[in-house]
Scaffold this motif. Structure first.
Motif, PDB file in Angstrom:
ATOM      1  N   VAL A 150      41.104  36.421  37.738  1.00  0.00           N
ATOM      2  CA  VAL A 150      41.625  36.600  36.389  1.00  0.00           C
ATOM      3  C   VAL A 150      43.104  36.249  36.393  1.00  0.00           C
ATOM      4  O   VAL A 150      43.841  36.618  37.309  1.00  0.00           O
ATOM      5  N   PRO A 177      40.146  35.268  31.899  1.00  0.00           N
ATOM      6  CA  PRO A 177      39.121  35.560  32.904  1.00  0.00           C
ATOM      7  C   PRO A 177      38.312  34.314  33.235  1.00  0.00           C
ATOM      8  O   PRO A 177      38.437  33.277  32.549  1.00  0.00           O
ATOM      9  N   LEU A 228      38.153  43.860  32.502  1.00  0.00           N
ATOM     10  CA  LEU A 228      37.648  42.637  33.120  1.00  0.00           C
ATOM     11  C   LEU A 228      38.035  42.473  34.590  1.00  0.00           C
ATOM     12  O   LEU A 228      37.172  42.119  35.408  1.00  0.00           O
ATOM     13  N   PRO A 229      39.285  42.715  34.975  1.00  0.00           N
ATOM     14  CA  PRO A 229      39.583  42.594  36.412  1.00  0.00           C
ATOM     15  C   PRO A 229      38.762  43.556  37.261  1.00  0.00           C
ATOM     16  O   PRO A 229      38.330  43.209  38.361  1.00  0.00           O
TER      17      PRO A 229
END
Length: 272
Positions: free
Chosen positions: A53, A66, A220-221
């Motif tokens: 990301v 991402p 997301l990470p």
């Protein structure tokens, strides 16, 4: 492990500025925590991370890129880039005003299958000359495909107002869906109406939309690192995994599992 902070490769910047081609492509593989200091270039950049990301910061805010997405950075826009996880970056640089329909401002774009293949191929070509008919066709297709890439809501603008910025920073550090507009307005020492107007004017977003995007920044990470959906949902303050999944699907058009399942890509480990 200490974060690695570097200026952009001067040889790459020189080549980007010197090239007269409408499109050129450059690869780069970077470790977790690597940061490329603020810089700019005379060509627009389509920045794509095959893995990992990427966080792009400008004077206008921060954008998350991402896998399966790309960042459009207009020519002349000063920006820095931070890597979250091991990042295999593949970027195309486009001369300004070479094709109608290209984005005019900073934005995150969803990659199409065709564009992913094109940008990987373009990295091998790097720069097509007049005699390279196939190479020129690949580069021309990149210009035609960019306007077809959907814009995704991954920008996270920060307000200039110190009261609002303090609340936003605290939320990024510890996101929760439970705090209300009234809570934020009270902490800022403002009426609900004044707060709502000020926040929209400062960020261009409603508080609800801003917080959803900030939650994605946090989610997301960690999803990419393999954290379970249930653990992540609870850590972010959601009452259940389905509640988190509903927000995620509304923002990205797919469940967390479907999003991760779609993550794929290829590319070589050339250093830029």
């Amino acid at each position: 492990m200490l974060a690695e902070i570097r200026s952009p490769d001067p040889s790459n910047l020189e080549w980007i500025e010197r090239s007269r081609s409408a499109v050129i492509a450059i690869p780069g593989d970077y470790p977790d925590g690597h940061t490329v200091l603020r810089h700019q270039h005379g060509k627009a950049q389509l920045l794509h991370a095959l893995t990992g990301v990427v966080m792009v910061s400008t004077a206008e805010g921060r954008w998350m890129v991402p896998p399966d997405h790309a960042m459009w950075i207009p020519a002349g826009e000063e920006h820095s880039v931070e890597m979250l996880g091991f990042v295999r970056m593949r970027s195309a640089y486009i001369s300004p005003d070479v094709h109608d329909g290209l984005p005019t401002g900073l934005c995150v774009l969803a990659m199409t299958d065709l564009m992913r293949s094109l940008i990987i191929e373009a990295v091998d070509i790097k720069e097509a000359d007049a005699s390279d008919e196939r190479g020129r066709a690949v580069m021309d297709l990149i210009l035609l495909e960019i306007p077809r890439m959907p814009i995704r809501p991954f920008g996270l603008p920060f307000p200039a107002d110190a009261r609002l910025a303090r609340l936003c920073r605290a939320f990024v550090v510890s996101p929760t869906p439970r705090a209300t507009i009234d809570d934020w307005a009270r902490e800022a020492g403002m009426s609900r109406r004044s707060f709502t107007r000020a926040f929209l004017a400062e960020t261009g977003l409603s508080l609800s939309m801003w917080r959803q995007q900030a939650t994605l920044f946090a989610a997301l990470p960690r999803l990419a690192e393999g954290v379970s959906i249930t653990e992540l949902a609870l850590d972010l303050g959601y009452e259940s995994a389905p509640a988190f999944t509903t927000m995620f699907r509304r923002m990205l058009g797919a469940s967390p599992r479907d999003y991760l399942r779609r993550r794929s890509g290829d590319g070589r480990s050339d250093q830029a």
